[in-house]
Design an enzyme around this catalytic site. Structure first.
Site, PDB file in Angstrom:
ATOM      1  CE1 TYR A  54      39.635  49.487 -46.286  1.00 29.06           C
ATOM      2  CE2 TYR A  54      38.149  47.937 -47.165  1.00 29.06           C
ATOM      3  CZ  TYR A  54      38.484  49.076 -47.108  1.00 29.06           C
ATOM      4  OH  TYR A  54      37.993  50.276 -47.748  1.00 29.06           O
ATOM      5  CB  SER A 209      33.227  57.770 -45.156  1.00 25.74           C
ATOM      6  OG  SER A 209      32.844  58.212 -43.760  1.00 25.74           O
TER       7      SER A 209
END
Length: 294
Positions: A54, A209
């Site tokens: 990330y 998501s």
């Protein structure tokens, strides 16, 4: 905030704060990061989702600058490994690839601990299925990091049933979750066996998501029209409706919510204000499918 027990002695908040965009914020100061975490804690959200990749391999370090010993003891940290992308510390890599070797897993765990300034990872996930995985080597490595005390529990992300069973066959430590894409715009997991396999075994899926990468928050479609009507009925926004739809499923899904806006973080728990009946669940599902169920 409801909690889900992944294994004895380890439970997560029902909503998880995803930190994949942590490095995208114009303000990555320790104070600002702590403000985001405090906004989560005020709602009972204690679980933070990270991955070594990330932020171009920088998000873990940004979190680490903000974690005091007191704050660390109030949260659970999830992180992931096995993706090698030609950026950051792997800038010399010729291609993006996956590495589930023992050496890579052990090095990744140590690196994550160092960057996040912690002595333990509450949950380590293999980030992506590796077509070259030696399941015996990978399984033994996961057992090793748990036995060392550096990792409390292990799981996977984006695995299919056959990927899961292959790895679990060589891992003494039970896999405790599979983090998969689930949302009103990515709902195949409810019918292709991804959710059913975990539900049968009492394993709570994590959903990445849950807002469809933001697509559910924009546009005017039959689905968003239903979402807007439901949102108005309960005095919430579309995000709360989308998350409530996942929370209502009996598999015990843990949505992973990611945003850098503190006001949006403060609204995560609004999803619990939506009374998601079975009929309403199917009304949203029908709109997402674009046709009536068979």
């Amino acid at each position: 905030m409801d909690r889900v027990e992944l294994q004895q002695g380890l439970s997560f908040s029902r909503i998880v704060y995803g930190m994949w965009r942590l490095g995208d914020d114009s303000n990555t100061s320790p104070e600002h990061v702590r403000a985001k975490i405090d906004a989560c804690l005020d709602q009972g959200i204690t679980t933070l989702d990270q991955a070594d990749i990330y932020g171009g391999y920088e998000a873990e370090e940004i979190l680490g600058t903000a974690l005091t010993p007191e704050l660390r003891n109030k949260v659970e940290i999830v992180t992931k490994c096995d993706i090698v992308a030609p950026v950051g510390r792997y800038a010399d890599a010729k291609v993006k690839y996956y590495d589930t070797s023992r050496a890579h897993i052990l090095a990744s765990v140590d690196h994550s601990l160092l960057l996040m300034k912690t002595d333990r990872i509450d949950l380590l996930l293999i980030h992506r299925p590796d077509p070259m995985m030696d399941h015996r080597e990978t399984g033994a490595a996961l057992d090793e990091v748990v036995a060392s005390g550096k990792v409390r529990a292990v799981g996977v992300s984006n695995f299919k049933l056959h990927d899961w069973t292959l790895l679990q066959s060589a891992t003494k430590t039970p896999l405790v979750t599979n983090q998969i894409e689930l949302s009103l715009s990515a709902h195949d997991g409810f019918t292709n066996g991804d959710v059913a396999y975990l539900q049968e075994r009492g394993i709570a899926p994590m959903a990445w998501s849950p807002l469809g990468g933001g697509s559910l928050m924009t546009g005017d479609t039959p689905l968003t029209q239903v979402m807007d009507r439901v949102a108005a009925d309960f005095g919430v926004d579309r995000a709360a409706v989308a998350v409530a739809w996942l929370l209502a499923h009996p598999a015990g899904i843990l949505p992973v919510m990611g945003t850098n806006t503190i006001d949006r973080i403060k609204g995560f728990s609004k999803a619990f204000d939506v009374q998601m009946t079975r009929e309403l669940w199917y009304e949203l599902y029908t709109a997402a499918l674009g046709h009536e169920v068979p």
